[in-house]
Design a protein around this motif. Structure first.
Motif, PDB file in Angstrom:
ATOM      1  N   LYS B 221      -0.272   4.656  22.237  1.00  0.00           N
ATOM      2  CA  LYS B 221       1.039   4.380  21.625  1.00  0.00           C
ATOM      3  C   LYS B 221       0.859   3.864  20.198  1.00  0.00           C
ATOM      4  CE  LYS B 221       5.417   4.233  21.783  1.00  0.00           C
ATOM      5  NZ  LYS B 221       6.245   5.412  22.040  1.00  0.00           N
ATOM      6  N   LEU B 222      -0.099   2.947  20.020  1.00  0.00           N
ATOM      7  CA  LEU B 222      -0.339   2.371  18.688  1.00  0.00           C
ATOM      8  C   LEU B 222      -0.859   3.429  17.725  1.00  0.00           C
ATOM      9  CD1 LEU B 222      -1.921  -1.103  19.578  1.00  0.00           C
ATOM     10  CD2 LEU B 222       0.356  -0.661  18.669  1.00  0.00           C
ATOM     11  N   GLN B 223      -1.682   4.347  18.256  1.00  0.00           N
ATOM     12  CA  GLN B 223      -2.193   5.419  17.397  1.00  0.00           C
ATOM     13  C   GLN B 223      -1.067   6.372  17.014  1.00  0.00           C
ATOM     14  OE1 GLN B 223      -5.211   6.577  20.071  1.00  0.00           O
ATOM     15  NE2 GLN B 223      -6.894   5.738  18.847  1.00  0.00           N
ATOM     16  N   ALA B 224      -0.184   6.613  17.951  1.00  0.00           N
ATOM     17  CA  ALA B 224       0.897   7.567  17.705  1.00  0.00           C
ATOM     18  C   ALA B 224       1.929   7.002  16.743  1.00  0.00           C
ATOM     19  CB  ALA B 224       1.570   7.941  19.019  1.00  0.00           C
ATOM     20  N   ASP B 225       2.081   5.674  16.764  1.00  0.00           N
ATOM     21  CA  ASP B 225       3.116   5.069  15.917  1.00  0.00           C
ATOM     22  C   ASP B 225       2.559   3.844  15.198  1.00  0.00           C
ATOM     23  OD1 ASP B 225       5.330   4.085  14.709  1.00  0.00           O
ATOM     24  OD2 ASP B 225       6.576   3.999  16.500  1.00  0.00           O
ATOM     25  N   PRO B 226       1.956   4.038  14.008  1.00  0.00           N
ATOM     26  CA  PRO B 226       1.319   2.918  13.283  1.00  0.00           C
ATOM     27  C   PRO B 226       2.315   1.873  12.800  1.00  0.00           C
ATOM     28  CG  PRO B 226       0.733   5.072  12.364  1.00  0.00           C
ATOM     29  CD  PRO B 226       1.858   5.302  13.292  1.00  0.00           C
ATOM     30  N   SER B 227       3.613   2.193  12.824  1.00  0.00           N
ATOM     31  CA  SER B 227       4.581   1.233  12.285  1.00  0.00           C
ATOM     32  C   SER B 227       4.908   0.113  13.276  1.00  0.00           C
ATOM     33  CB  SER B 227       5.867   1.966  11.896  1.00  0.00           C
ATOM     34  OG  SER B 227       6.463   2.521  13.046  1.00  0.00           O
ATOM     35  N   ILE B 228       4.363   0.189  14.501  1.00  0.00           N
ATOM     36  CA  ILE B 228       4.594  -0.889  15.473  1.00  0.00           C
ATOM     37  C   ILE B 228       3.885  -2.154  14.979  1.00  0.00           C
ATOM     38  CG2 ILE B 228       4.071  -1.697  17.808  1.00  0.00           C
ATOM     39  CD1 ILE B 228       4.382   1.225  18.713  1.00  0.00           C
ATOM     40  N   ASP B 229       4.647  -3.248  14.810  1.00  0.00           N
ATOM     41  CA  ASP B 229       4.014  -4.454  14.275  1.00  0.00           C
ATOM     42  C   ASP B 229       3.940  -5.594  15.285  1.00  0.00           C
ATOM     43  OD1 ASP B 229       6.618  -5.188  14.348  1.00  0.00           O
ATOM     44  OD2 ASP B 229       6.900  -5.304  12.176  1.00  0.00           O
ATOM     45  N   SER B 230       4.427  -5.378  16.505  1.00  0.00           N
ATOM     46  CA  SER B 230       4.160  -6.385  17.530  1.00  0.00           C
ATOM     47  C   SER B 230       4.215  -5.754  18.921  1.00  0.00           C
ATOM     48  CB  SER B 230       5.137  -7.560  17.430  1.00  0.00           C
ATOM     49  OG  SER B 230       6.416  -7.144  17.767  1.00  0.00           O
ATOM     50  N   VAL B 231       3.285  -6.216  19.759  1.00  0.00           N
ATOM     51  CA  VAL B 231       3.219  -5.727  21.132  1.00  0.00           C
ATOM     52  C   VAL B 231       3.432  -6.921  22.051  1.00  0.00           C
ATOM     53  CG1 VAL B 231       1.758  -4.660  22.894  1.00  0.00           C
ATOM     54  CG2 VAL B 231       1.586  -3.926  20.505  1.00  0.00           C
ATOM     55  N   VAL B 232       4.401  -6.809  22.959  1.00  0.00           N
ATOM     56  CA  VAL B 232       4.641  -7.891  23.909  1.00  0.00           C
ATOM     57  C   VAL B 232       4.216  -7.422  25.287  1.00  0.00           C
ATOM     58  CG1 VAL B 232       6.356  -9.439  24.901  1.00  0.00           C
ATOM     59  CG2 VAL B 232       6.619  -8.645  22.550  1.00  0.00           C
ATOM     60  N   THR B 233       3.190  -8.073  25.855  1.00  0.00           N
ATOM     61  CA  THR B 233       2.807  -7.750  27.228  1.00  0.00           C
ATOM     62  C   THR B 233       3.500  -8.748  28.156  1.00  0.00           C
ATOM     63  OG1 THR B 233       0.848  -9.149  27.077  1.00  0.00           O
ATOM     64  CG2 THR B 233       0.567  -6.818  26.583  1.00  0.00           C
ATOM     65  N   LEU B 234       3.733  -8.330  29.396  1.00  0.00           N
ATOM     66  CA  LEU B 234       4.539  -9.158  30.294  1.00  0.00           C
ATOM     67  C   LEU B 234       3.700  -9.950  31.294  1.00  0.00           C
ATOM     68  CD1 LEU B 234       7.575  -6.806  30.943  1.00  0.00           C
ATOM     69  CD2 LEU B 234       7.169  -8.424  29.117  1.00  0.00           C
TER      70      LEU B 234
END
Lengths: 355, 332
Positions: B221-234
């Motif tokens: 997902k991060l490779q596909a969309d470099p504009s993601i600036d935060s990941v929240v894991t649950l």
């Protein structure tokens, strides 16, 4: 269709010379049954937990064990027939969830009577089964591979469709819709018999065992199953419609998934789309404990029921015995191995005594 | 020959015992810490009641391990026999609760992650006169099902807290990683975050029972969309997988997580993780047992008909050092 049972011949006109026409003694018949070993195993497991867990023998506890066994057993019956026919079905576990999801989503989205969903679900699961059987006979690939593919596809379909249609990962509740109550009566009611709350699934299970046993032992189709599983080429050579037999067997698994799925839906009213994964192995285990050979051609429906009972007893017995749940799966596995070992040992002894 | 071998072995063992010891960490440090903990004796002389707990946890889940250790600690104090069982399949979970009802336990603690499946058995329990406390998930249904009270964190509120925190940090595009399909609570967390977060938030489904799958999914997902600036894991164990994924994907995203464990506490301290939202699982187990004891002993019910909240508590770098020690002993 049915071969009539051999009637008792009047004494005096028995052709003395032909040993094939001699009637086997009842004991000898019993010794030759595939499920004999599993019955011994079941008695052993039962006694074990009766001694170890004081609350295991309560009527209410036994009802819980029977319910647990029936939810596995309903699927173990058609799965065992399929295995006697020489094939596997790895999609059986998630198919139960699919069946429940189709039923509830169709009723909800169409605002239809719950029975409409139930009917549509039956058609869909039979179609899944037919697809499995059809792919198997057309591609000639092993059923292990075909149904592994179906298993993954169904897992994805369950989640994808539920999310697409309902917007969440569980189906919407249909408890307030017409037909829900009557369908619940049929698929998920509880009868109180002498202090035991017996679930209707137990009745479904018993009926399915009876029908499957009748098919196996008393019909031409039953002979076809044994023949197709024993040696497909030989069976084909003597005119057994192997393809049709296998497709019908897969549809039988679809039917079982339909019953189990409707029970899931009408017991709980909403269904989680991610469930059912892993259960297919439990059905296979139940069939194997009950004396089905992995290679096909040998086994019985009653055996699968006893296998499901062993699994149910082990599963709940461990809870009643208050063992540490971390070790739970280990104990289940060990019990199953022991039961199967005992089963093969008894069967071997039985075969030796017959010869 | 054999004697010579024995002598060699003895010498090596002795040598390693003298020279090869680690002065930090390891089993011995754990033993020292355990010695400093409170002794395991009950503090009351009420009868030995039996309390059963049935959760929707899968096998080997960190979070539920902490809940259990809280419950066990309270059980020791309250002279209670504590039983625990779990299954991630709804039907199985309901059957387990039924088994405890058959056992005639004195109290039940149940999670309602799949409320529809648990409705009938909870009603069975209350009919049999067994007090039920719901924990962790099912705040909305708890009262209607006839439970005494609910202990946990309101998932929507917790999600909203995350959304606000992300806004505070001026994030634009966030990813919410759901690790358990079919868990309503997890869905609510992401929905809550979506509500208060002014940027974009997407859900990503991963298979929480397989860490490699979690990592590779986030990575893709991060490779596909470099504009993601935060990941929240649950969940705490997934924060680590997200960190690995971030490294491999060469992403700049900040990793934040729900729940705590030892690694998360350490990584908050080192600044590798942004923040954690804790719901204090230890408290959920501990209070559930304790409140059942209070009810049996004194008919006390806490919460006045409202859920007893154990979170959300946003934990950042400044709290990390204190929590690390507690996380190490498995109570935070």
């Amino acid at each position: 269709m049915t071969a009539t049972a051999p009637s008792v011949r009047p004494p005096g006109d028995a052709p003395g010379g032909d040993e094939r026409l001699l009637r086997a003694s009842p004991l000898r018949k019993l010794m030759g049954r595939p499920e004999l070993g599993s019955v011994v195993g079941a008695i052993a497991v039962f006694l074990f937990f009766a001694l170890i867990a004081d609350s295991f023998l309560r009527a209410s506890s036994l009802a819980t064990v029977l319910y647990a066994a029936s939810t596995i057993g309903i699927m173990a019956v058609p799965v065992s027939l399929l295995m006697i026919g020489g094939e596997f079905d790895l999609s059986a576990g998630v198919m139960v969830t699919s069946s429940a999801l189709v039923s509830s989503m169709f009723s909800y989205q169409m605002t239809a009577n719950a029975w409409v969903g139930v009917g549509v679900s039956l058609v869909v699961t039979l179609a899944f089964g037919a697809f499995n059987g059809f792919m198997l006979t057309v591609t000639k690939l092993p059923s292990f591979i075909i149904t592994l593919g179906t298993f993954l596809m169904l897992t994805g379909l369950n989640l994808g469709f539920t999310k697409l249609i309902d917007g969440t990962v569980s189906s919407k509740t249909i408890g307030d819709m017409w037909g829900f109550d009557s369908a619940r009566e049929v698929f998920a009611s509880t009868w109180t018999v002498g202090g035991m709350d017996l679930k209707v699934t137990i009745l479904w299970w018993l009926v399915m065992i009876a029908v499957a046993t009748w098919i196996l032992l008393r019909t031409r189709f039953g002979n076809w199953i044994f023949a197709a599983g024993g040696n497909a080429d030989m069976a084909r050579a003597v005119g057994v419609p192997v393809k049709r037999t296998k497709i019908l067997l897969y549809m039988g698994v679809g039917f079982g998934a339909w019953v189990a799925g409707q029970n899931l839906l009408f017991s709980f009213d909403a269904v989680q789309s991610g469930e059912g994964v892993g259960n297919e192995l439990i059905y296979i285990i139940a069939a194997v404990i009950g004396g089905c050979l992995i290679t096909g051609g040998y086994g019985s429906a009653i055996g699968s029921a006893v296998g499901a009972l062993i699994f149910g007893m082990t599963n709940k017995g461990i809870v009643f015995a208050e063992w540490n749940p971390d070790w739970f799966k280990f104990f289940v596995g060990a019990m199953l191995l022991l039961a199967t070992l005992l089963n093969t040992w008894v069967r071997r002894r039985a075969e030796e005594s017959r010869s | 020959m054999r004697r010579a071998a024995g002598a060699v072995l003895a010498v090596t063992l002795a040598a390693s015992a003298l020279a090869g010891c680690s002065a930090t960490g390891g089993k011995r440090a754990e033993e020292r810490a355990a010695a400093a903990k409170a002794g395991g004796r009950s503090a009351v002389n009420t009868p030995k009641w039996t309390i059963g707990m049935v959760t929707h946890s899968a096998d080997g889940d960190t979070f539920w391990d902490i809940v259990q250790s809280g419950a066990q600690q309270a059980a020791v104090k309250d002279n209670v026999k504590f039983l625990y069982a779990h299954s991630d399949q709804a039907q199985d979970q309901a059957q387990l609760v039924q088994s405890y009802i058959d056992k005639k336990v004195d109290g039940l603690i149940v999670t309602l992650a799949k409320p529809d499946a648990m409705k009938a058995v909870v009603a069975q329990a209350t009919k049999a006169g067994i007090p039920v406390i719901t924990v962790n998930s099912g705040a909305e249904q708890s009262k209607a099902f006839g439970a005494l009270t609910h202990i946990g964190q309101d998932e929507t509120t917790a999600g909203e807290a995350v959304g606000e925190q992300l806004d505070k940090e001026h994030r634009k595009k966030a990813l919410c990683v759901i690790h358990e399909q079919g868990n309503v609570g997890l869905e609510q967390r992401c929905a809550g975050a979506k509500k208060t977060f002014t940027g974009q938030l997407q859900n990503l489904y991963v298979d929480g029972t397989s860490t490699p799958d979690v990592q590779s999914s986030i990575e893709a997902k991060l490779q596909a969309d470099p504009s993601i600036d935060s990941v929240v894991t649950l969940g705490a164990p997934f924060a680590d997988a997200a960190l690995q994924a971030k490294q491999t994907a060469g992403s700049k995203a900040e990793i934040d997580t729900f729940d705590l464990n030892q690694q998360v506490a350490a990584k908050l301290g080192s600044g590798a993780l942004g923040f954690a939202v804790d719901q204090q699982p230890y408290l959920q187990g501990y209070e559930a047992v304790d409140l059942l004891w209070l009810y049996k002993y004194n008919r006390d019910v806490l919460g006045g008909g409202n859920p007893v909240l154990t979170g959300p508590q946003i934990v950042t770098k400044k709290d990390a050092s204190a929590l690390e020690a507690y996380a190490k002993r498995g109570t935070r």
